[in-house]
Design a protein around this motif. Structure first.
Motif, PDB file in Angstrom:
ATOM      1  N   UNK A 277      41.600 -32.984  17.095  1.00 14.67           N
ATOM      2  CA  UNK A 277      41.522 -34.350  17.623  1.00 14.67           C
ATOM      3  C   UNK A 277      42.774 -34.768  18.384  1.00 14.67           C
ATOM      4  N   UNK A 278      43.897 -34.104  18.136  1.00 18.73           N
ATOM      5  CA  UNK A 278      45.174 -34.621  18.629  1.00 18.73           C
ATOM      6  C   UNK A 278      45.560 -34.168  20.026  1.00 18.73           C
ATOM      7  N   UNK A 279      44.681 -33.468  20.743  1.00 17.08           N
ATOM      8  CA  UNK A 279      44.982 -33.019  22.106  1.00 17.08           C
ATOM      9  C   UNK A 279      44.312 -33.955  23.105  1.00 17.08           C
ATOM     10  N   UNK A 280      45.104 -34.836  23.720  1.00 16.84           N
ATOM     11  CA  UNK A 280      44.523 -35.852  24.607  1.00 16.84           C
ATOM     12  C   UNK A 280      43.968 -35.264  25.899  1.00 16.84           C
ATOM     13  N   UNK A 281      44.346 -34.043  26.248  1.00 18.10           N
ATOM     14  CA  UNK A 281      43.878 -33.423  27.488  1.00 18.10           C
ATOM     15  C   UNK A 281      42.707 -32.461  27.280  1.00 18.10           C
ATOM     16  N   UNK A 282      42.196 -32.368  26.063  1.00 19.87           N
ATOM     17  CA  UNK A 282      41.162 -31.375  25.792  1.00 19.87           C
ATOM     18  C   UNK A 282      39.947 -31.587  26.697  1.00 19.87           C
ATOM     19  N   UNK A 283      39.459 -30.497  27.272  1.00 23.35           N
ATOM     20  CA  UNK A 283      38.239 -30.536  28.071  1.00 23.35           C
ATOM     21  C   UNK A 283      37.083 -30.162  27.153  1.00 23.35           C
ATOM     22  N   UNK A 452      50.018 -38.279  34.615  1.00 23.46           N
ATOM     23  CA  UNK A 452      50.382 -37.251  35.595  1.00 23.46           C
ATOM     24  C   UNK A 452      49.149 -36.471  36.057  1.00 23.46           C
ATOM     25  N   UNK A 453      48.254 -36.191  35.129  1.00 23.17           N
ATOM     26  CA  UNK A 453      47.031 -35.479  35.490  1.00 23.17           C
ATOM     27  C   UNK A 453      46.197 -36.312  36.457  1.00 23.17           C
ATOM     28  N   UNK A 480      48.471 -44.541  37.110  1.00 22.21           N
ATOM     29  CA  UNK A 480      47.096 -44.385  37.588  1.00 22.21           C
ATOM     30  C   UNK A 480      46.279 -43.817  36.443  1.00 22.21           C
ATOM     31  N   UNK A 481      45.324 -44.587  35.947  1.00 24.03           N
ATOM     32  CA  UNK A 481      44.412 -44.084  34.924  1.00 24.03           C
ATOM     33  C   UNK A 481      42.988 -44.100  35.459  1.00 24.03           C
ATOM     34  N   UNK A 482      42.322 -42.954  35.331  1.00 26.29           N
ATOM     35  CA  UNK A 482      40.943 -42.814  35.794  1.00 26.29           C
ATOM     36  C   UNK A 482      40.064 -42.556  34.577  1.00 26.29           C
ATOM     37  N   UNK A 483      39.090 -43.412  34.369  1.00 26.40           N
ATOM     38  CA  UNK A 483      38.198 -43.238  33.224  1.00 26.40           C
ATOM     39  C   UNK A 483      37.475 -41.899  33.308  1.00 26.40           C
ATOM     40  N   UNK A 484      37.302 -41.205  32.157  1.00 25.51           N
ATOM     41  CA  UNK A 484      36.477 -39.997  32.167  1.00 25.51           C
ATOM     42  C   UNK A 484      35.056 -40.253  32.661  1.00 25.51           C
ATOM     43  N   UNK A 488      35.352 -36.127  35.190  1.00 23.99           N
ATOM     44  CA  UNK A 488      35.646 -35.287  34.022  1.00 23.99           C
ATOM     45  C   UNK A 488      36.927 -34.488  34.233  1.00 23.99           C
ATOM     46  N   UNK A 489      37.071 -33.864  35.399  1.00 19.82           N
ATOM     47  CA  UNK A 489      38.245 -33.029  35.659  1.00 19.82           C
ATOM     48  C   UNK A 489      38.697 -33.115  37.115  1.00 19.82           C
ATOM     49  N   UNK A 490      38.489 -34.282  37.733  1.00 22.84           N
ATOM     50  CA  UNK A 490      38.927 -34.472  39.112  1.00 22.84           C
ATOM     51  C   UNK A 490      37.818 -34.389  40.143  1.00 22.84           C
ATOM     52  N   UNK A 491      36.611 -34.001  39.701  1.00 27.56           N
ATOM     53  CA  UNK A 491      35.489 -33.873  40.635  1.00 27.56           C
ATOM     54  C   UNK A 491      34.999 -35.256  41.084  1.00 27.56           C
ATOM     55  N   UNK A 492      34.399 -35.300  42.268  1.00 25.77           N
ATOM     56  CA  UNK A 492      33.764 -36.525  42.756  1.00 25.77           C
ATOM     57  C   UNK A 492      34.695 -37.551  43.369  1.00 25.77           C
TER      58      UNK A 492
END
Length: 519
Positions: A277-283, A452-453, A480-484, A488-492
């Motif tokens: 649960x503790x990995x905020x970048x998990x895909x 940063x992502x 800059x925060x982009x909602x998932x 999901x990973x920069x697409x669109x």
């Protein structure tokens, strides 16, 4: 299907009526059983207890497999890990045929893996397992760690971030030709006893963050008794055995005992993605990782990140005595840690473990067949316990006992075909472990890494960032925060931001908001 309102759980016996004949016989049976196992001291205070406490103690002892506990203790203390004994240990790097890196793969190959993964998701063949039993104690919170807010502009806790990634992935997969009418990625969430009520309540209060509650299930991590070094089970009170979680490796037995594996079979799920649960970048349910492992015909797989240096204190996925395993940094001598692979100039033992795994359902079902061979690890602790002479609970100043646990990677040696996939640390790994302000693996670094992502998402899509005067940047990172739910990973994003600018600080909750923000 399993109802999310009546979450998965391992059944425990009802308290016994201490006044009945049956209870008296059961007491005698339990007493004989525990005396035969050398654990008769657990009933030392029984006669002095109120009836309710007697019933509670008997219920706990009846549910406990004391013979198994003795076997586990014996195995852990007499057959320790070869790395910690004088046994001969041979370490070897990962074979080329089981290892690939997204850092080295061509865009075409990555797209191929992604296509395979999306195909499986679109056919409802993929589920996710979240290991979320921990509390945010180090973070100054008594709530489950998944409830923690890392201070993003949106104030989203980890659970919401992960839920929204699942929602977006379902949406993306549903657009594939031949996709199921309703694409579903079931979410199986492992809690601990202390965190389960708060976790379920958090999901219910937040309407499951937009997910269908029928596809979110909770199950509890198992426990094992705390023990003295000579093998005696400890008591936390006169009427209760001292127990502790059995480690993240307990997920396998908990999945089986709770009915989660049966639910997966009923849903015809074939592949599972498991993570902490503790990995905020998990895909979550990463299509690239799923596709890679499916193409490899792997029954088990692990994501890794490249070690920053030979001395970075992280476990390494490698071969130990010809079987796949995770070897801790402290167990690798300096010469081996610095060894270089002449083929690519990278560390030979550089596959850093990040607790991010792929399984086939067949493999998860097979764990029971070799569970008795798994290692149990000893954690020496100061454990509050009852003094059998005075009956008082004592808080020791020195280590007085042990907690026994399994690690989730202890199953690696039993895989039939293993796959290791190296990913970009910047994009996929930012653990939350330490207190605010510590500067490493803490809320501030988690927030920074997500922001940063999202900056890279914009820039990789051809957009330009303009830092606004009112942007209170954290560590110089524009906000800059982009909602998932948007990406999901920069697409669109390219169709909206390419050749245009966006001013910070900004929180983008919808694609329409992004369209209105660019100039």
């Amino acid at each position: 299907m399993i109802s999310a309102t009546t979450p998965l759980s391992i059944q425990t016996p009802k308290p016994l009526d201490a006044s009945s004949n049956a209870a008296s016989q059961t007491f005698q049976q339990i007493q004989e059983r525990y005396q035969a196992a050398g654990q008769g001291h657990l009933l030392h205070f029984y006669d002095d207890l109120p009836e309710q406490d007697q019933a509670s103690l008997l219920a706990q002892l009846q549910a406990l497999n004391v013979e198994r506990v003795n076997r586990i203790h014996q195995k852990a203390t007499t057959c320790p890990s070869p790395m910690l004994s004088n046994q001969s240990v041979l370490l070897a790097p990962l074979p080329d045929e089981c290892f690939d890196s997204i850092l080295e793969a061509s865009p075409e190959k990555i797209q191929e893996w992604q296509g395979v993964g999306f195909e499986q998701i679109s056919q409802n063949k993929v589920g996710v397992i979240l290991m979320a039993g921990g509390q945010g104690t180090r973070l100054g919170s008594s709530a489950p760690k998944g409830c923690y807010n890392i201070n993003l502009p949106s104030a989203k806790p980890l659970f919401r971030i992960q839920a929204e990634r699942i929602i977006k992935l379902q949406e993306l997969a549903s657009k594939l030709d031949g996709a199921k009418e309703k694409v579903v990625i079931p979410w199986y969430i492992m809690t601990s006893g202390p965190t389960r009520p708060a976790t379920v309540e958090f999901f219910e209060k937040n309407n499951y963050f937009g997910l269908d509650s029928a596809n979110v299930s909770f199950f509890e991590q198992g426990t094992l008794p705390c023990m003295t070094f000579d093998g005696k089970i400890m008591m936390e009170s006169k009427s209760r055995v001292a127990v502790s979680p059995d480690g993240n490796g307990g997920v396998y037995a908990a999945l089986r005992g709770s009915g989660a594996l049966s639910d997966m079979k009923e849903r015809d799920i074939q592949y599972l993605h498991a993570f902490g649960v503790d990995n905020c970048l998990v895909r979550i349910a990463d299509p690239v990782f799923i596709g890679y492992c499916v193409q490899k015909n792997a029954d088990c797989g692990a994501k890794t990140v490249r070690k920053r240096s030979p001395d970075e204190p992280v476990g390494v996925v490698c071969l130990r005595n010809s079987t796949f395993n995770v070897v801790e940094y402290s167990e690798i001598d300096e010469e081996v840690a610095h060894r270089i692979n002449p083929k690519n100039g990278q560390l030979s033992f550089g596959a850093g473990n990040i607790v991010n795994h792929f399984y086939t359902l067949d493999f998860l079902n097979r764990v029971e067949s070799f569970e008795g061979e798994l290692e149990y690890h000893i954690a020496r602790k100061k454990i509050k316990t009852v003094d059998f002479t005075t009956g008082q609970v004592i808080a020791p100043k020195q280590v007085n006992g042990m907690k026994l646990e399994m690690f989730v990677f202890d199953v690696f040696p039993f895989t039939q075909k293993f796959a290791v996939f190296e990913v970009d640390r910047r994009e996929e790994f930012s653990p939350l472990k330490n207190a605010p302000g510590t500067g490493e693996d803490c809320p501030e670094t988690s927030r920074r890494d997500i922001l940063q992502q999202h900056l890279r998402f914009i820039e990789n899509a051809g957009g330009k960032i303009v830092v606004g005067e009112d942007d209170e940047q954290l560590e110089g990172v524009p906000t800059v925060e982009i909602s998932p739910l948007v990406s999901y990973s920069g697409e669109g994003l390219q169709q909206v931001v390419a050749g245009k600018s966006i001013k910070t600080p900004i929180l983008i909750n919808t694609l329409e908001e992004l369209k209105q923000a660019v100039f």
